[in-house]
Scaffold this active site. Sequence first.
Site, short mmCIF file in Angstrom:
data_model
loop_
_atom_site.label_atom_id
_atom_site.label_comp_id
_atom_site.label_asym_id
_atom_site.label_seq_id
_atom_site.Cartn_x
_atom_site.Cartn_y
_atom_site.Cartn_z
N LYS A 173 0.87 -1.19 0.00
CA LYS A 173 0.00 0.00 0.00
C LYS A 173 0.90 1.23 0.00
O LYS A 173 1.45 1.62 1.02
CB LYS A 173 -0.88 -0.03 1.25
N GLY A 226 6.76 5.04 8.31
CA GLY A 226 5.96 6.25 8.33
C GLY A 226 6.12 6.95 9.66
O GLY A 226 7.11 6.74 10.37
N SER A 227 5.13 7.74 10.01
CA SER A 227 5.26 8.56 11.22
C SER A 227 5.06 7.72 12.47
O SER A 227 4.42 6.67 12.44
CB SER A 227 4.22 9.68 11.17
N THR A 228 5.58 8.20 13.57
CA THR A 228 5.44 7.50 14.84
C THR A 228 3.97 7.42 15.26
O THR A 228 3.52 6.38 15.74
CB THR A 228 6.31 8.18 15.92
N GLY A 231 2.40 4.73 13.33
CA GLY A 231 2.99 3.46 13.80
C GLY A 231 2.34 2.99 15.09
O GLY A 231 2.05 1.80 15.26
N GLU A 248 9.25 1.23 11.09
CA GLU A 248 10.31 2.23 10.85
C GLU A 248 9.66 3.59 10.96
O GLU A 248 8.90 3.97 10.06
CB GLU A 248 10.89 2.06 9.44
N CYS A 282 13.72 10.48 6.87
CA CYS A 282 13.52 10.06 8.26
C CYS A 282 14.79 10.24 9.07
O CYS A 282 14.74 10.59 10.24
CB CYS A 282 13.07 8.61 8.30
N GLU A 381 9.81 16.24 14.93
CA GLU A 381 10.25 15.99 13.56
C GLU A 381 9.54 16.97 12.63
O GLU A 381 8.31 16.99 12.58
CB GLU A 381 9.91 14.55 13.17
#
Length: 477
Positions: A173, A226-228, A231, A248, A282, A381
């Site tokens: 995806k 992707g973003s925390t 995640g 990640e 990242c 970030e």
Amino acid sequence: MRTDLFIGNAWAPAASGRRFDVINPATEEVLASVAEGDATVIDRAVDAARACFESAEWRGLSARKRGALLFKAADLLAARLPEMAELETRQNGKPLFESKIDVSSTVETLRYYAGWCDKFGGETVPVDGNFLTYIRHEPIGVVGAIVPWNFPLNIAGWKFAPALAAGCTVVLKPASETPLTALLMGDIFAEAGLPAGAFNVVSGHGSTAGSALVRHPGVDKISFTGSTAVGQRIMRDAADTVKRLTLELGGKSPNIIFDDADLAAAVRGAQNGIFYGKGEVCAAGSRLLVHRKVKDQVVEQLAERTKTLLPGDPFDKKTRLGAIVSRQQQESVLQYIATGNAEGASLVAGGKAATVNGKGYFVEATVFDGVKPEMTIAREEIFGPVLAVLGFDDEEEAVALANQSMYGLAAGVWSRDIGRAHRVAHAIRAGTVWVNTYNMYDPAAPFGGFKASGFGRDLGRAALEGYTETKSVWIAL
Ligand code: NAD
């Protein structure tokens, strides 16, 4: 361009008939209208991947033949490098030379894992008693790969290459901003001879297609970059079906310049560390920690160099700073710049939105000096071309500042003292440390995070193991 869904080696629109637009962020033009996958489409893709995983055509294929298919796919991708790179630049806004690096890295990743296929064995273990006990690494099954928009093809390759090499099947995806190169991989894998269902691509949004993939009981593992925040959501959503996860996530990586460093190299490294990929990286070295003895000198050189790094047409050979991926991301980066100013950091370069030929979502290369650890721009970030410079007085303070972050993805250390370089590399809680260099990657070197930057690893043998289950077999002798 391919704009439909790729399931079971065939192209088809979504049953719902829904589509969404992909925008070129450098020109604001609509590039393509792409099929919008949803839960129903995910069901079909997972069924195709499951059927293939159970089939003799895939399960029965020898490891060497599986490797040969991946080598073939790598050759086909290499032959289409110019076309792929152009498409990547059009959908992401990054300079063309960066897209070429991304595509050739994906070729390398495919070749690296193709080579592993017939070399990744189990082992025998010396147990007590009269047994032959051995370990098998068996493919996990159906893998859902969910990837971001910053390195759309490259990061997808970090997932699909080891997953396929391990004998898994994949439903990919891509990010809704950048689905086009992932979709083209469908053609490449089909032409390489992968059986139907081994590799599938469902374009769509995270909250619908992505979430359905994470919750699907027929998916054995989710490999997410992707973003925390997303995640964390995925971790919760994956709990009901006890899915294996590789996450990640984000980063706020420190790039540390000691007073004994080669300063010219360190300044170049600081610039490359934050402005490559428009800072939408990242592992971007977004916190520059500089020894106070040399800080003014470093900031002055950096500001000078940064002023010449102008946003430009991504297709112009001289451009080193492309367009931010979307208007929304541009607004988010500009908001962080406003917060940096409001919280009292001092802007020494950039700081504004820009256009090229009157269009596009560009942001100037931006440097803030006088940043304090508690400021927002030192903690969060930004994911854009914005550097926060902080000072330190000794090694101990440098390490403490470096580790003063919820993230732990990567770090840079600039020093001519070899003992210090190793000491600091060991003391930093991050998955990658670069010494006297920055932003280096290789398919053989595992990549991933400590702390809120995630867990599990992409790349290297570690990633391959992450797509397998370990089985112990005991034979009474
Ligand atoms: P994002 O988290 O918004 O989206 C990533 C992917 O997740 C997209 O495909 C999105 O559609 C999907 N998604 C969103 N919500 C979902 C949900 N509820 N369920 C399932 N899938 C969902 O990230 P982004 O904005 O595309 O990328 C930027 C982020 O990625 C940054 O935080 C960056 O640090 C991180 N990143 C990390 C690495 C790494 O290796 N650690 C590499 C690149 C990017």
